[in-house]
Motif scaffolding. Structure first.
Motif, PDB file in Angstrom:
ATOM      1  N   LEU A  44      16.355 -15.305  11.232  1.00  0.00           N
ATOM      2  CA  LEU A  44      16.895 -13.978  11.555  1.00  0.00           C
ATOM      3  C   LEU A  44      15.787 -13.020  11.983  1.00  0.00           C
ATOM      4  CD1 LEU A  44      19.499 -13.615   8.669  1.00  0.00           C
ATOM      5  CD2 LEU A  44      19.900 -14.387  11.014  1.00  0.00           C
ATOM      6  N   ILE A  45      14.678 -13.040  11.281  1.00  0.00           N
ATOM      7  CA  ILE A  45      13.568 -12.153  11.631  1.00  0.00           C
ATOM      8  C   ILE A  45      12.943 -12.590  12.952  1.00  0.00           C
ATOM      9  CG2 ILE A  45      11.257 -11.382  10.940  1.00  0.00           C
ATOM     10  CD1 ILE A  45      12.323 -11.454   8.012  1.00  0.00           C
ATOM     11  N   LYS A  46      12.811 -13.893  13.138  1.00  0.00           N
ATOM     12  CA  LYS A  46      12.257 -14.409  14.401  1.00  0.00           C
ATOM     13  C   LYS A  46      13.150 -14.010  15.587  1.00  0.00           C
ATOM     14  CE  LYS A  46      10.775 -18.633  16.637  1.00  0.00           C
ATOM     15  NZ  LYS A  46      10.794 -20.080  16.613  1.00  0.00           N
ATOM     16  N   SER A  47      14.463 -13.955  15.370  1.00  0.00           N
ATOM     17  CA  SER A  47      15.390 -13.605  16.453  1.00  0.00           C
ATOM     18  C   SER A  47      15.193 -12.176  16.945  1.00  0.00           C
ATOM     19  CB  SER A  47      16.843 -13.822  16.019  1.00  0.00           C
ATOM     20  OG  SER A  47      17.250 -12.828  15.109  1.00  0.00           O
ATOM     21  N   LEU A  48      14.581 -11.323  16.095  1.00  0.00           N
ATOM     22  CA  LEU A  48      14.338  -9.930  16.478  1.00  0.00           C
ATOM     23  C   LEU A  48      13.194  -9.793  17.480  1.00  0.00           C
ATOM     24  CD1 LEU A  48      14.714  -8.295  12.955  1.00  0.00           C
ATOM     25  CD2 LEU A  48      16.300  -8.059  14.884  1.00  0.00           C
ATOM     26  N   GLY A  49      12.417 -10.840  17.656  1.00  0.00           N
ATOM     27  CA  GLY A  49      11.310 -10.797  18.608  1.00  0.00           C
ATOM     28  C   GLY A  49       9.977 -10.677  17.901  1.00  0.00           C
ATOM     29  N   GLU A  50       8.975 -10.232  18.635  1.00  0.00           N
ATOM     30  CA  GLU A  50       7.630 -10.114  18.088  1.00  0.00           C
ATOM     31  C   GLU A  50       7.482  -8.802  17.321  1.00  0.00           C
ATOM     32  OE1 GLU A  50       2.984 -10.049  19.518  1.00  0.00           O
ATOM     33  OE2 GLU A  50       4.534 -10.555  20.965  1.00  0.00           O
ATOM     34  N   ALA A  51       6.989  -8.932  16.104  1.00  0.00           N
ATOM     35  CA  ALA A  51       6.753  -7.744  15.284  1.00  0.00           C
ATOM     36  C   ALA A  51       5.361  -7.198  15.560  1.00  0.00           C
ATOM     37  CB  ALA A  51       6.885  -8.096  13.806  1.00  0.00           C
ATOM     38  N   LEU A  52       5.261  -5.915  15.559  1.00  0.00           N
ATOM     39  CA  LEU A  52       3.985  -5.221  15.697  1.00  0.00           C
ATOM     40  C   LEU A  52       3.894  -4.222  14.545  1.00  0.00           C
ATOM     41  CD1 LEU A  52       4.354  -4.554  19.515  1.00  0.00           C
ATOM     42  CD2 LEU A  52       2.916  -6.301  18.466  1.00  0.00           C
ATOM     43  N   PRO A  53       3.631  -4.740  13.321  1.00  0.00           N
ATOM     44  CA  PRO A  53       3.677  -3.881  12.132  1.00  0.00           C
ATOM     45  C   PRO A  53       2.827  -2.623  12.254  1.00  0.00           C
ATOM     46  CG  PRO A  53       3.372  -6.168  11.513  1.00  0.00           C
ATOM     47  CD  PRO A  53       3.227  -6.089  13.009  1.00  0.00           C
ATOM     48  N   LEU A  54       3.377  -1.522  11.790  1.00  0.00           N
ATOM     49  CA  LEU A  54       2.698  -0.241  11.852  1.00  0.00           C
ATOM     50  C   LEU A  54       1.951   0.077  10.564  1.00  0.00           C
ATOM     51  CD1 LEU A  54       5.535   1.816  13.551  1.00  0.00           C
ATOM     52  CD2 LEU A  54       3.601   0.686  14.633  1.00  0.00           C
ATOM     53  N   THR A  55       2.221  -0.693   9.517  1.00  0.00           N
ATOM     54  CA  THR A  55       1.530  -0.483   8.256  1.00  0.00           C
ATOM     55  C   THR A  55       0.893  -1.797   7.820  1.00  0.00           C
ATOM     56  OG1 THR A  55       3.515  -0.950   6.972  1.00  0.00           O
ATOM     57  CG2 THR A  55       3.112   1.357   7.536  1.00  0.00           C
ATOM     58  N   GLU A  56       0.136  -1.741   6.752  1.00  0.00           N
ATOM     59  CA  GLU A  56      -0.665  -2.895   6.314  1.00  0.00           C
ATOM     60  C   GLU A  56       0.155  -4.133   5.972  1.00  0.00           C
ATOM     61  OE1 GLU A  56      -4.097  -4.900   5.755  1.00  0.00           O
ATOM     62  OE2 GLU A  56      -3.922  -2.867   6.523  1.00  0.00           O
ATOM     63  N   ASN A  57       1.161  -4.036   5.099  1.00  0.00           N
ATOM     64  CA  ASN A  57       1.882  -5.229   4.659  1.00  0.00           C
ATOM     65  C   ASN A  57       3.377  -4.955   4.504  1.00  0.00           C
ATOM     66  OD1 ASN A  57       2.362  -7.798   3.811  1.00  0.00           O
ATOM     67  ND2 ASN A  57       1.534  -7.525   1.762  1.00  0.00           N
ATOM     68  N   PRO A  58       4.086  -4.732   5.604  1.00  0.00           N
ATOM     69  CA  PRO A  58       5.511  -4.398   5.498  1.00  0.00           C
ATOM     70  C   PRO A  58       6.425  -5.619   5.444  1.00  0.00           C
ATOM     71  CG  PRO A  58       4.844  -4.277   7.767  1.00  0.00           C
ATOM     72  CD  PRO A  58       3.609  -4.618   6.971  1.00  0.00           C
ATOM     73  N   ALA A  59       5.888  -6.813   5.676  1.00  0.00           N
ATOM     74  CA  ALA A  59       6.725  -8.004   5.832  1.00  0.00           C
ATOM     75  C   ALA A  59       7.561  -8.323   4.601  1.00  0.00           C
ATOM     76  CB  ALA A  59       5.870  -9.201   6.219  1.00  0.00           C
ATOM     77  N   GLU A  60       7.021  -8.186   3.413  1.00  0.00           N
ATOM     78  CA  GLU A  60       7.753  -8.535   2.200  1.00  0.00           C
ATOM     79  C   GLU A  60       8.980  -7.633   2.009  1.00  0.00           C
ATOM     80  OE1 GLU A  60       6.899  -8.569  -2.520  1.00  0.00           O
ATOM     81  OE2 GLU A  60       5.305  -9.387  -1.239  1.00  0.00           O
ATOM     82  N   ALA A  61       8.796  -6.345   2.191  1.00  0.00           N
ATOM     83  CA  ALA A  61       9.925  -5.412   2.053  1.00  0.00           C
ATOM     84  C   ALA A  61      10.968  -5.663   3.133  1.00  0.00           C
ATOM     85  CB  ALA A  61       9.435  -3.968   2.116  1.00  0.00           C
ATOM     86  N   PHE A  62      10.517  -5.953   4.354  1.00  0.00           N
ATOM     87  CA  PHE A  62      11.469  -6.208   5.439  1.00  0.00           C
ATOM     88  C   PHE A  62      12.225  -7.508   5.181  1.00  0.00           C
ATOM     89  CE2 PHE A  62      12.707  -7.415   9.804  1.00  0.00           C
ATOM     90  CZ  PHE A  62      13.456  -6.290  10.102  1.00  0.00           C
ATOM     91  N   ASP A  63      11.541  -8.512   4.655  1.00  0.00           N
ATOM     92  CA  ASP A  63      12.187  -9.780   4.329  1.00  0.00           C
ATOM     93  C   ASP A  63      13.289  -9.555   3.294  1.00  0.00           C
ATOM     94  OD1 ASP A  63      12.190 -12.743   4.671  1.00  0.00           O
ATOM     95  OD2 ASP A  63      11.731 -12.692   2.521  1.00  0.00           O
ATOM     96  N   ARG A  64      13.014  -8.727   2.290  1.00  0.00           N
ATOM     97  CA  ARG A  64      14.044  -8.407   1.274  1.00  0.00           C
ATOM     98  C   ARG A  64      15.226  -7.681   1.915  1.00  0.00           C
ATOM     99  NH1 ARG A  64       9.575  -6.996  -1.854  1.00  0.00           N
ATOM    100  NH2 ARG A  64       9.987  -4.802  -1.490  1.00  0.00           N
ATOM    101  N   LEU A  65      14.933  -6.745   2.820  1.00  0.00           N
ATOM    102  CA  LEU A  65      15.992  -6.001   3.507  1.00  0.00           C
ATOM    103  C   LEU A  65      16.865  -6.949   4.333  1.00  0.00           C
ATOM    104  CD1 LEU A  65      17.342  -3.335   4.473  1.00  0.00           C
ATOM    105  CD2 LEU A  65      15.624  -3.299   6.296  1.00  0.00           C
TER     106      LEU A  65
END
Length: 183
Positions: A44-65
């Protein structure tokens, strides 16, 4: 009180640097889940395309969301109450809501097409017609007219999208719906 999905998704997408609007991302994830209810967060996250995180470590919170949204959507899509609805702003002008519905339909079609499970499955004539209609909705150019007639037209169109997606989800549902990972 929990934040509405639109706000939470907008914040998560922004933090991760995804270009989608909440409506588009919700449609995309819904399409992926309709095509493959067993799709996991990574797909599902891969389907959104390439991520360009704006903060240091947002992946864990986004994965939970995304996981919470995945479970929420699966519960809505396969619930006998038929509680599913596309994510569009409720308290906005008709033009804004129509644009969001257009983006949602575009995302749904993209998500449906990105999922490997569909492979050789052919939609029924009814589902194929709904998909053609969704493609038209994705291309619609909302009129900036805020009238009672426009409101009624939007509500009818939104309901058509909602019911159409539920019909497609039902048609593509796995043989054993108890395997759908809603928890």
């Amino acid at each position: 009180m929990a934040q509405p999905w639109e706000e939470r998704l907008a914040h998560g997408l922004r933090t991760m640097g995804f270009a989608q609007t909440p409506a588009s991302a919700h449609g995309l994830i819904t399409g992926c889940l309709v095509a493959d209810p067993e799709a996991g967060n990574d797909l599902l996250i891969k389907s959104l395309g390439e991520a360009l995180p704006l903060t240091e470590n947002p992946a864990e919170a986004f994965d939970r969301l995304v996981d919470e949204l995945r479970r929420h959507l699966l519960a809505q899509l396969y619930d006998i109450e038929l509680g599913f609805a596309p994510l569009v702003p409720e308290d906005a002008e008709i033009e804004t809501r129509a644009q969001a519905l257009s983006e949602w339909a575009d995302g749904f079609i993209s998500g449906l097409g990105q999922t490997p499970r569909l492979g050789g499955l052919k939609p029924s004539a009814e589902s194929a017609e709904i998909l053609r209609d969704l493609a038209e909705i994705a291309r619609m150019d909302p009129e900036p007219e805020d009238s009672e007639a426009s409101e009624k037209d939007f509500e009818e169109l939104s309901e058509y999208v909602r019911v159409g997606v539920l019909l497609i989800a039902d048609e593509l549902a796995p043989e054993n719906p108890t395997r759908i990972p809603m928890q």
